[in-house]
Design a protein around this motif. Sequence first.
Motif, PDB file in Angstrom:
ATOM      1  N   ARG A  93       0.944  -1.210   0.021  1.00  0.00           N
ATOM      2  CA  ARG A  93       0.088  -0.014  -0.130  1.00  0.00           C
ATOM      3  C   ARG A  93       0.832   1.219  -0.091  1.00  0.00           C
ATOM      4  O   ARG A  93       0.567   2.102  -0.522  1.00  0.00           O
ATOM      5  N   SER A 126       1.104   4.084  -2.926  1.00  0.00           N
ATOM      6  CA  SER A 126       1.032   5.551  -2.745  1.00  0.00           C
ATOM      7  C   SER A 126       2.263   6.449  -3.065  1.00  0.00           C
ATOM      8  O   SER A 126       1.948   7.456  -3.628  1.00  0.00           O
ATOM      9  N   GLU A 129       2.218   9.258  -5.949  1.00  0.00           N
ATOM     10  CA  GLU A 129       2.899  10.587  -5.643  1.00  0.00           C
ATOM     11  C   GLU A 129       4.005  10.994  -6.706  1.00  0.00           C
ATOM     12  O   GLU A 129       3.851  12.058  -7.301  1.00  0.00           O
TER      13      GLU A 129
END
Length: 297
Positions: A119, A123, A127
Amino acid sequence: MAVPEVNEKLLRELEAMGFPSARATRALQGSGNASIEAAIDWIIDHGNDPDVDEMPRVSIDLDVRSPEPCFVTEEMKKKARQLRPEEKNSPREREKERIRAGKELLEAERIAEEIERRRFLASRKAEKEEEKRARERVLQKLRNDKLERRQKLEVSSDSLMSSKHTLPLGETKMNAHVYSAAKAEQMRECLRSIRRNHKGDDARVRRAFQTLLTYIGNVARNPEVEKFRRIRLSNPVFQERVGALEGGVEFLELCGFRKTEGLEFLFLPRDKVDMGVLHSAGSQLKSALTNPYFGLL
């Protein structure tokens, strides 16, 4: 159906050896309540029976006789220990259960950590992609602004060249300034082209800028000396440092150099030496040498 009657004394002795009551009862029943040894032999022979630990049931009473006194020998105790079923709540079983539970807990923690790690990576990837898109938008805006400025300068330059003989003196000076700015921007673009086309070789780019600065500086300090105003195009050093790089010859032409007939030399006539242009070229080269981000945006 009733539990068969067996010799209570023998039953207690078997239970004392560690045998379950049901198995001991079945063994005494099967061996005819003969003796402890006979009951143990029966357990050896029937230890794998599926109902060995089920309490036997009979429909009639048995004639139970008290057997002759029997002494428990060491051999009989050894057989009893070997045949005695291992209790589920024994320390060994509890330790096995603890180890199994510990392994399951560690595996669950590992899976949870792996899920969290994936996870986090997803992420971070999102980004970075967003940062990349934002950077591309900024770079595109810079390119668009630069292109717009260049177009404006080219239009101003063309207007100046077509009207410089008919404009009043004040307007001529103003447009001359615009023309100088246009030429300076063209010089910067030549230097940017060198940097972009060789951005993986900083040493070669820096050497090209320094060589161009040497050519311009020599002419500016010695405008009367013809050797500083003449560059042989076939010179290996010139070709390696400037001539072979896109934008190098163009930069010198913006400074006033022109290719001679036969394309043997770049030559700057004495009456074409413009100190303002040479100083502007030197400033652009010094900026390119000192600014680490020059030409990269």
